[in-house]
Design a protein around this motif. Structure first.
Motif, PDB file in Angstrom:
ATOM      1  N   ASN A 583       3.756  -2.153  -3.949  1.00 31.23           N
ATOM      2  CA  ASN A 583       2.504  -1.375  -3.913  1.00 31.23           C
ATOM      3  C   ASN A 583       2.017  -1.061  -5.317  1.00 31.23           C
ATOM      4  OD1 ASN A 583       2.168  -1.214  -1.198  1.00 31.23           O
ATOM      5  ND2 ASN A 583       3.040   0.832  -0.969  1.00 31.23           N
ATOM      6  N   LYS A 586       0.466  -3.982  -6.723  1.00 32.59           N
ATOM      7  CA  LYS A 586      -0.766  -4.316  -5.991  1.00 32.59           C
ATOM      8  C   LYS A 586      -1.923  -3.409  -6.398  1.00 32.59           C
ATOM      9  CE  LYS A 586      -1.224  -3.701  -1.240  1.00 32.59           C
ATOM     10  NZ  LYS A 586      -0.878  -3.996   0.139  1.00 32.59           N
ATOM     11  N   ASP A 610       3.308   4.039 -11.811  1.00 33.73           N
ATOM     12  CA  ASP A 610       2.346   3.008 -12.209  1.00 33.73           C
ATOM     13  C   ASP A 610       1.144   3.625 -12.896  1.00 33.73           C
ATOM     14  OD1 ASP A 610       0.159   3.636 -10.371  1.00 33.73           O
ATOM     15  OD2 ASP A 610       1.489   2.905  -8.766  1.00 33.73           O
ATOM     16  N   ILE A 615      -4.081   7.965  -6.038  1.00 34.27           N
ATOM     17  CA  ILE A 615      -4.377   8.314  -4.638  1.00 34.27           C
ATOM     18  C   ILE A 615      -4.938   9.732  -4.606  1.00 34.27           C
ATOM     19  CG2 ILE A 615      -3.326   8.688  -2.353  1.00 34.27           C
ATOM     20  CD1 ILE A 615      -1.082   6.750  -3.369  1.00 34.27           C
ATOM     21  N   GLU A 628      -1.579   3.836   7.987  1.00 32.98           N
ATOM     22  CA  GLU A 628      -2.476   4.676   7.185  1.00 32.98           C
ATOM     23  C   GLU A 628      -2.676   4.057   5.815  1.00 32.98           C
ATOM     24  OE1 GLU A 628      -4.118   7.372   7.866  1.00 32.98           O
ATOM     25  OE2 GLU A 628      -3.247   8.029   9.774  1.00 32.98           O
ATOM     26  N   GLN A 629      -3.934   4.030   5.384  1.00 35.01           N
ATOM     27  CA  GLN A 629      -4.229   3.596   4.021  1.00 35.01           C
ATOM     28  C   GLN A 629      -5.101   4.658   3.372  1.00 35.01           C
ATOM     29  OE1 GLN A 629      -5.774  -0.438   4.782  1.00 35.01           O
ATOM     30  NE2 GLN A 629      -3.749  -1.145   4.161  1.00 35.01           N
ATOM     31  N   ALA A 630      -5.109   4.669   2.023  1.00 34.24           N
ATOM     32  CA  ALA A 630      -5.818   5.741   1.331  1.00 34.24           C
ATOM     33  C   ALA A 630      -7.316   5.679   1.634  1.00 34.24           C
ATOM     34  CB  ALA A 630      -5.550   5.667  -0.159  1.00 34.24           C
ATOM     35  N   THR A 634      -9.363  -0.133   1.681  1.00 41.89           N
ATOM     36  CA  THR A 634      -8.142  -0.636   1.037  1.00 41.89           C
ATOM     37  C   THR A 634      -7.741  -2.017   1.537  1.00 41.89           C
ATOM     38  OG1 THR A 634      -7.354   1.620   0.772  1.00 41.89           O
ATOM     39  CG2 THR A 634      -5.715  -0.111   0.520  1.00 41.89           C
ATOM     40  N   GLY A 640      -2.855  -5.716   3.269  1.00 41.80           N
ATOM     41  CA  GLY A 640      -1.814  -4.768   3.675  1.00 41.80           C
ATOM     42  C   GLY A 640      -2.081  -4.206   5.061  1.00 41.80           C
ATOM     43  N   THR A 641      -1.025  -3.645   5.624  1.00 43.59           N
ATOM     44  CA  THR A 641      -1.111  -3.144   7.003  1.00 43.59           C
ATOM     45  C   THR A 641      -0.980  -1.631   7.087  1.00 43.59           C
ATOM     46  OG1 THR A 641       1.268  -3.413   7.145  1.00 43.59           O
ATOM     47  CG2 THR A 641      -0.066  -5.207   8.023  1.00 43.59           C
ATOM     48  N   GLY A 642      -0.578  -1.001   5.979  1.00 39.03           N
ATOM     49  CA  GLY A 642      -0.338   0.448   6.050  1.00 39.03           C
ATOM     50  C   GLY A 642       0.984   0.800   6.706  1.00 39.03           C
ATOM     51  N   GLY A 644       4.126  -0.153   5.167  1.00 41.19           N
ATOM     52  CA  GLY A 644       5.201  -0.120   4.173  1.00 41.19           C
ATOM     53  C   GLY A 644       5.701   1.282   3.874  1.00 41.19           C
ATOM     54  N   LEU A 645       4.781   2.206   3.585  1.00 43.36           N
ATOM     55  CA  LEU A 645       5.218   3.557   3.209  1.00 43.36           C
ATOM     56  C   LEU A 645       5.844   4.273   4.388  1.00 43.36           C
ATOM     57  CD1 LEU A 645       2.406   4.949   0.882  1.00 43.36           C
ATOM     58  CD2 LEU A 645       4.678   4.148   0.277  1.00 43.36           C
TER      59      LEU A 645
HETATM   60  P1  ADP Z   1      -0.194  -1.155   2.627  1.00 41.95           P
HETATM   61  O1  ADP Z   1       0.140  -1.258   1.189  1.00 41.95           O
HETATM   62  O2  ADP Z   1       0.290  -2.295   3.435  1.00 41.95           O
HETATM   63  O3  ADP Z   1      -1.617  -0.811   2.884  1.00 41.95           O
HETATM   64  P2  ADP Z   1       1.571   1.120   2.596  1.00 41.95           P
HETATM   65  O4  ADP Z   1       2.072   1.960   3.722  1.00 41.95           O
HETATM   66  O5  ADP Z   1       2.576   0.495   1.721  1.00 41.95           O
HETATM   67  O6  ADP Z   1       0.627   0.048   3.238  1.00 41.95           O
HETATM   68  O7  ADP Z   1       0.625   2.013   1.737  1.00 41.95           O
HETATM   69  C1  ADP Z   1      -0.340   2.839   2.373  1.00 41.95           C
HETATM   70  C2  ADP Z   1      -1.495   3.123   1.467  1.00 41.95           C
HETATM   71  O8  ADP Z   1      -1.090   3.990   0.424  1.00 41.95           O
HETATM   72  C3  ADP Z   1      -2.058   1.916   0.783  1.00 41.95           C
HETATM   73  O9  ADP Z   1      -2.947   1.222   1.628  1.00 41.95           O
HETATM   74  C4  ADP Z   1      -2.763   2.542  -0.401  1.00 41.95           C
HETATM   75  O10 ADP Z   1      -4.012   3.038  -0.009  1.00 41.95           O
HETATM   76  C5  ADP Z   1      -1.857   3.717  -0.746  1.00 41.95           C
HETATM   77  N1  ADP Z   1      -0.903   3.387  -1.832  1.00 41.95           N
HETATM   78  C6  ADP Z   1       0.397   3.087  -1.702  1.00 41.95           C
HETATM   79  N2  ADP Z   1       0.981   2.902  -2.904  1.00 41.95           N
HETATM   80  C7  ADP Z   1       0.033   3.089  -3.819  1.00 41.95           C
HETATM   81  C8  ADP Z   1      -0.007   3.063  -5.272  1.00 41.95           C
HETATM   82  N3  ADP Z   1       1.092   2.797  -5.997  1.00 41.95           N
HETATM   83  N4  ADP Z   1      -1.184   3.323  -5.874  1.00 41.95           N
HETATM   84  C9  ADP Z   1      -2.291   3.593  -5.139  1.00 41.95           C
HETATM   85  N5  ADP Z   1      -2.331   3.645  -3.797  1.00 41.95           N
HETATM   86  C10 ADP Z   1      -1.193   3.405  -3.128  1.00 41.95           C
END
Ligand code: ADP
Length: 830
Positions: A583, A586, A610, A615, A628-630, A634, A640-642, A644-645
């Motif tokens: 991430n 990315k 980073d 965010i 969920e994505q920010a 995004t 991305g699928t939201g 990973g986190l």
């Molecule tokens: P994905 O990356 O597949 O969208 P994640 O669950 O990994 O899903 O991340 C969720 C959201 O969190 C991302 O879509 C992004 O909006 C935000 N995000 C995660 N990591 C970062 C980062 N290092 N910097 C900025 N935004 C981030």
């Protein structure tokens, strides 16, 4: 719903029935503080003050009651007066019972009973029995509860404490009723006769109320057991009853009743006003349990009139109080209602949530007493000391306040507490009687449905995973072959894109599978010795090209005090780091991404820092949710699928750690997670990450090996053949397309190892393996040929099946090259 619903309210019954109506507090105080008075008088006075403070004629002050009971015990002990020592211990027990600390209460009642038995204080023996009966009742143990009440009833009868005898009999009646046992009618009948007898001698409002309610309850029980015709209404206490009994119309119970009536007439506004006023009045009693009971009564009334959205807030407020009081029985009932309400309102997610909570509460009620006992032992001694000090300070203030209470108000308190506790208790028990069976059936059905859909989901995922993995394996394998064979330079970029896309697809597939495993509680976390630096370096190796492509500096630093080897799950740690560092790369256009590992407070701290887009604060929590994505944009910009986190968070939680974020928009983000440190006992590292060079060395050490591949898919055959020939020198490879042929080949050839696909036509991999193992056994072959499964399904059940069939190991499809080479090397190295 359970028999014990609202049992805790009963704990006040004994005081309602035992305390003298006329208690002159001033004279009690005068007697107690006058040291020239006879000790017995003083002991009697302080005992009554303690009972009085239990909340008969003013808001209860349980702590004061406890304090008085302690004083009573001290004085009795000084004079070695065992009778009052026993009674004082009983009052202390009541304090713990009323503050929901039942194990401590139980212990005190037992002590109280033992001392009373020494001096043959029949009254207190019976009272202790009664109270122990209540504790068993609260613990849903009618089997132990009923004999205690039986004993109490017979002693009370003997010593002429008729009212208490009646109370014990009515308790037994309620216990039998909760078990759907017809004997309840018989006992209730006896109790009614006793209270009617009391009324003849001395007509008073309290006993009239008891008789009215018990008669109504008797009526409905008789109806239930078909003993009488169904002619009456279902209410335990009607508005008419209240009027006949001269209950003031502004008493909470009367207001609540008026609310019910208004609802029946369809006057929602009036109903709400009445209920809200009843709740407000009850709040003055400063007893959250009582207020919660009124909130529930209002909620139930709206619920019964199908006004679900009106019922909702009452139950929600009641839940807050019940949660704060930690009264599981009440919480359970509220969740059950909230489940129904959300269900009716079409809030399916909340309904499911409430359902799960209701079930959880039901489960934990079973273990409640044990768990509580342990925690209480730890906190009670400190708590008691502090309470005694606070009480001394408050004594004066309370005395002042109490002086202001008018006698009129006293009467309404009595009605508030005395009548309310009994009526709500009886009302709910009655209500429960009606609903138990219905609710049970509904809950069972829902549970079955949930379990069934879980099963379907698992099966569906297993099938889908298999179906997608098989072609993915072909694609990924072909890309490997293309990459290592001669190809025009101009095609390099396409190959790379294919590799990235195929890797991404596998990641998504794994994520979805992981998520469902976590949800089903089927994801196991390993705990083995791992080399932290190796894990971090592996992450850097995997992601460095992506960072380089974007011109980012990717670095890591491990603080000097971080142990080299720790216990943990290397695969999951790797997965979390890949998610977070992936991430960071990315979402960063320029600057750097750093991995920092340190220790503090016996925890391992990871920071992934980073200099990217950051965010917004409002999203710091929500991005850890699934899908969920920010920002909405995004996935359009970054993909991305939201997931990973969300997965990272759950993996960290499963390892008893926590994860959080610090970030500012346009400045960058730091993702932190911490995990507990455990140092391994021996220094062996069970898993390390393997470089391409190491792979080649391993493969080269095995020369002239003969491998049989059983695999029906021609693409997969091609890939395996190509990969094996690339790594192993002079390897001989035979391929067959089903299990039956594999057995034939095995019989007639001497192979070193078999790679066995699991799902094949005719004879599948499991059956073939079993047969080969049988042949080996019948031919008394001293050795067993290594058989390694190749499977596109990574569900635990499938892997277990592999081992159960007699296979030695498994290789996932699609595999990474080390996942193919290392198991073969391990099986064949001598
Ligand atoms: P994905 O990356 O597949 O969208 P994640 O669950 O990994 O899903 O991340 C969720 C959201 O969190 C991302 O879509 C992004 O909006 C935000 N995000 C995660 N990591 C970062 C980062 N290092 N910097 C900025 N935004 C981030």
């Amino acid at each position: 719903m359970k028999p014990k619903q609202f049992a805790f309210l009963i704990s006040s019954l004994i005081f309602v029935l035992s305390v003298n109506a006329q208690t002159n507090k001033d004279s009690l105080w005068a007697t107690w503080s006058d040291e020239s008075k006879p000790v017995i008088d003083r002991l009697e006075a302080i005992g009554n003050m303690s009972k009085d403070a239990q909340g008969m004629y003013r808001p209860a002050n349980l702590d004061t009651a406890y304090y008085h009971a302690q004083q009573q015990y001290k004085l009795a002990e000084t004079h070695n007066n065992k009778k009052y020592m026993g009674r004082a211990l009983g009052s202390q027990g009541s304090y713990f019972m009323n503050t929901q600390r039942n194990s401590k209460a139980h212990e005190l009642f037992k002590k109280s009973m033992a001392i009373s038995e020494e001096v043959d204080d029949q009254y207190n023996i019976a009272a202790s029995s009664f109270n122990i009966g209540i504790i068993y009742f609260k613990q849903s143990n009618p089997g132990k509860s009923i004999p205690q009440f039986e004993r109490a009833a017979s002693i009370f009868e003997k010593i002429g404490e008729t009212r208490l005898q009646g109370a014990a009999l009515s308790m037994i009646a309620n216990l039998y009723a909760s078990q759907q046992d017809e004997r309840s009618v018989e006992y209730l009948n006896s109790a009614v006769i006793i209270f009617e007898g009391l009324l003849k001698k001395d007509d008073n409002q309290r006993d009239r109320m008891m008789v009215t309610m018990m008669k109504n309850q008797l009526n409905s029980l008789s109806k239930k057991y078909n003993l009488i015709e169904d002619t009456t209404t279902d209410s335990l206490i009607s508005a008419d009853d209240l009027e006949k009994l001269n209950v003031p119309p502004d008493a909470p119970i009367a207001l609540s009743k008026a609310g019910e009536q208004a609802l029946v007439k369809g006057d929602l506004t009036k109903a709400e006003d009445n209920f809200n006023e009843s709740i407000k009045q009850s709040e003055e009693l400063e007893n959250k349990t009582v207020t919660a009971a009124y909130l529930i009564a209002a909620g139930q009334a709206f619920f019964n009139n199908k006004q679900y959205s009106k019922a909702l807030p009452y139950f929600q407020k009641a839940l807050v109080l019940a949660n704060r009081q930690e009264i599981l029985e009440m919480q359970g009932q509220i969740y059950a209602y909230l489940y129904e309400i959300h269900h009716k309102l079409g809030h399916h997610r909340q309904a499911l949530d409430m359902f799960q909570k209701a079930i959880k509460i039901e489960d934990s009620i079973v273990n409640l007493e044990n768990a509580k006992a342990i925690i209480q032992l730890k906190v009670e001694s400190d708590y008691d000391k502090q309470k005694a000090i606070d009480d001394l300070k408050n004594e004066k203030e309370i005395a002042l306040q109490e002086a202001k209470t008018t006698s009129q108000k006293r009467i309404s308190w009595a009605i508030g507490i005395g009548l309310l506790l009994i009526s709500i208790l009886a009302y709910l028990i009655f209500n429960r009687l009606k609903e138990t069976r219905k609710q049970k059936v509904i809950i069972e059905e829902q549970k079955k449905k949930v379990e069934q859909s879980e099963k379907f989901k698992e099966q569906f995922l297993a099938n889908m995973s298999h179906e997608i993995r098989t072609p993915m394996h072909a694609i990924s394998g072909m890309i490997n072959i293309l990459e290592r064979n001669n190809h025009p330079k101009s095609q390099e970029v396409f190959l790379k894109a294919m590799r990235t896309s195929s890797d991404n697809l596998v990641v998504i597939l794994n994520d979805v599978l992981d998520l469902s495993k976590i949800e089903a509680g089927k994801l196991d976390i390993e705990s083995i010795s791992l080399n932290l630096e190796a894990v971090v370096e592996n992450v850097i190796q995997i992601l460095k090209y992506k960072a380089e492509e974007k011109g980012l500096i990717l670095s890591y630093k491990i603080a000097d005090d971080v142990p080299i080897l720790v216990m943990g799950d290397p695969t999951r740690l790797n997965q979390i780091l890949i998610n977070l560092v992936g991430n960071a790369i990315k979402f960063t256009e320029k600057g750097h991404v750093d991995i920092l590992v340190s220790t503090a407070n016996n925890k391992l701290n990871f920071e992934i820092k980073d200099t990217g887009i950051g965010i917004p604060k409002a999203k710091h929590e929500s991005i850890f949710g699934a899908f969920e994505q920010a920002k909405d944009s995004t996935s359009r910009y970054y993909g991305g699928t939201g997931l990973g986190l969300n997965i990272s968070k759950q993996l960290v939680n499963l390892q008893h750690g926590k994860i959080w974020i610090e970030s500012e928009e346009n400045k960058g983000s730091s993702f932190f997670f911490e995990l507990p440190i455990t140092i391994p006992e021996d220094n062996a590292v069970s898993q390390d990450f393997i470089s391409e060079d190491q792979l080649k060395t391993m493969a080269e050490s095995l020369k002239d090996i003969r491998i049989l591949i059983a695999e029906d898919n021609p693409f997969n055959q091609m890939i395996a053949r190509d990969d094996l020939s690339y790594y192993f020198k002079n390897v001989t490879i035979d391929t067959v397309e089903n299990g039956a042929l594999a057995i034939e080949k095995f019989k007639t050839n001497a192979y070193d190892l078999i790679l066995m696909d699991v799902q094949m036509p005719e004879t599948n991999g499991f059956e073939a393996t079993k047969k080969i193992r049988n042949i080996e056994q019948s031919e008394n072959k001293g050795t067993k040929i290594p058989i390694i499964a190749m499977t596109a399904s990574l569900l635990k059940t499938e892997i277990d099946n592999c081992y159960n069939a007699g296979m030695n190991n498994y290789i996932p499809k699609p595999y990474k090259l080390e996942e193919l080479i290392v198991p073969i090397f391990n099986a064949l190295k001598s």
